[in-house]
Design an enzyme around this catalytic site. Sequence first.
Site, short mmCIF file in Angstrom:
data_model
loop_
_atom_site.label_atom_id
_atom_site.label_comp_id
_atom_site.label_asym_id
_atom_site.label_seq_id
_atom_site.Cartn_x
_atom_site.Cartn_y
_atom_site.Cartn_z
N SER A 158 -10.31 3.42 -6.37
CA SER A 158 -10.85 4.23 -5.22
C SER A 158 -11.83 5.25 -5.68
CB SER A 158 -9.69 4.73 -4.27
OG SER A 158 -8.70 3.75 -3.86
N ASP B 179 -12.72 4.37 4.53
CA ASP B 179 -11.80 3.50 4.87
C ASP B 179 -12.18 2.52 6.14
OD1 ASP B 179 -10.09 4.53 2.91
OD2 ASP B 179 -8.60 5.16 4.14
N ASP C 204 0.77 -1.03 -0.19
CA ASP C 204 -0.04 -0.04 0.09
C ASP C 204 0.90 1.27 0.25
OD1 ASP C 204 -2.42 2.01 1.34
OD2 ASP C 204 -3.27 -0.03 0.44
N ASP C 205 0.32 2.29 0.52
CA ASP C 205 1.07 3.76 0.60
C ASP C 205 2.44 3.56 1.28
OD1 ASP C 205 1.70 6.43 -0.14
OD2 ASP C 205 -0.20 7.29 0.96
N ARG D 34 -13.29 0.72 -4.56
CA ARG D 34 -13.86 1.20 -3.14
C ARG D 34 -15.00 2.10 -3.20
NH1 ARG D 34 -10.50 1.85 0.77
NH2 ARG D 34 -12.25 2.91 1.91
N LYS E 145 -3.89 -0.99 -6.86
CA LYS E 145 -4.71 0.08 -6.34
C LYS E 145 -4.37 1.33 -6.64
CE LYS E 145 -6.02 1.34 -1.50
NZ LYS E 145 -5.94 1.16 -0.16
N ASP F 261 -5.26 4.90 -5.68
CA ASP F 261 -6.02 5.83 -4.86
C ASP F 261 -6.43 7.04 -5.59
OD1 ASP F 261 -7.37 6.45 -2.36
OD2 ASP F 261 -5.61 5.70 -0.94
#
Length: 411
Positions: free
Chosen positions: A188, A217, A78-79, A213, A154, A156
């Site tokens: 997202s 969150d 992830d980030d 999404r 993913k 975002d």
Amino acid sequence: MLLKTVLLLGHVAQVLMLDNGLLQTPPMGWLAWERFRCNINCDEDPKNCISEQLFMEMADRMAQDGWRDMGYTYLNIDDCWIGGRDASGRLMPDPKRFPHGIPFLADYVHSLGLKLGIYADMGNFTCMGYPGTTLDKVVQDAQTFAEWKVDMLKLDGCFSTPEERAQGYPKMAAALNATGRPIAFSCSWPAYEGGLPPRVNYSLLADICNLWRNYDDIQDSWWSVLSILNWFVEHQDILQPVAGPGHWNDPDMLLIGNFGLSLEQSRAQMALWTVLAAPLLMSTDLRTISAQNMDILQNPLMIKINQDPLGIQGRRIHKEKSLIEVYMRPLSNKASALVFFSCRTDMPYRYHSSLGQLNFTGSVIYEAQDVYSGDIISGLRDETNFTVIINPSGVVMWYLYPIKNLEMSQQ
């Protein structure tokens, strides 16, 4: 001219569609964010910081502790992995925390029979302030991820405008397609537009994303699970029809194995996410997870239901004044998943019902298997009364399947 216009529009639509054939059932795997967040302090916390070592250790656990064999195959960064861009504008990982680079990590993950996911952000910066993917970098970043042998992206949406997102997400889908590498695409986008029409076009999303999404969150608390569940239920008439093989609603990660849920609540999240045909993306420390939580996440019948090939998202079908809710998901071979969920906070509740009250009709005899206990309930007809005892904030989940059609047997 009209024919040329029609042909051009058809070509554009074909290019924009994410034609990768992936995720015909909801993805299963592990995602770093909820448990490990943006911990980059590898000097003081080397075992838990976002680093090559963390992902390699989680990959080892997924391969050795039964996760991969149960279907949990995606290992997703992830980030906070990005170190910057090089002189040619290509993304680079943080050199201290990922000293061997992402291709090395991808090769390691693939050698274990797993797949590697990575994170980017449609905007100037990622949510935690690392370099983002602006519109002029979309194609380059897609090519980079393909060259690195990444299997899922993913994307975002922090620090982007609605206009940038409207251009950027379809552009990334086309760019991923153009690489020739099958890369599952997690968007997202709808979460940044309120999750609902008219600002969200779910028909378009189903064409360009494998999962998306919709809402907030998840945080490590039961309140967070309930808020997400309630939003999904409130809008189920919109959300339920748009999910299916290759394109899924994503209510966010599984909290099971962390700190905020009781045993009953952990079982409830697993059951409810399964009946919603949600991705099963864990975010916990697989090195220290308890046997009890492993049993929840590795329940074979639960996973069979989640991965049902029909890919129909379930719905809440009853909400009782007693604070009991009933969810149903249609499955292959005329089977169904039923979840009896208690929103009560007092004591175990005896819930009385029948299949007829739950809208099952016809001259069929059913059998049910309790997904958690394994108990078999036989001889269920639509008029048969039954009682389930549900613990506070807990569930009873049935796998219900027909064993005899009385009308056919009488012919």
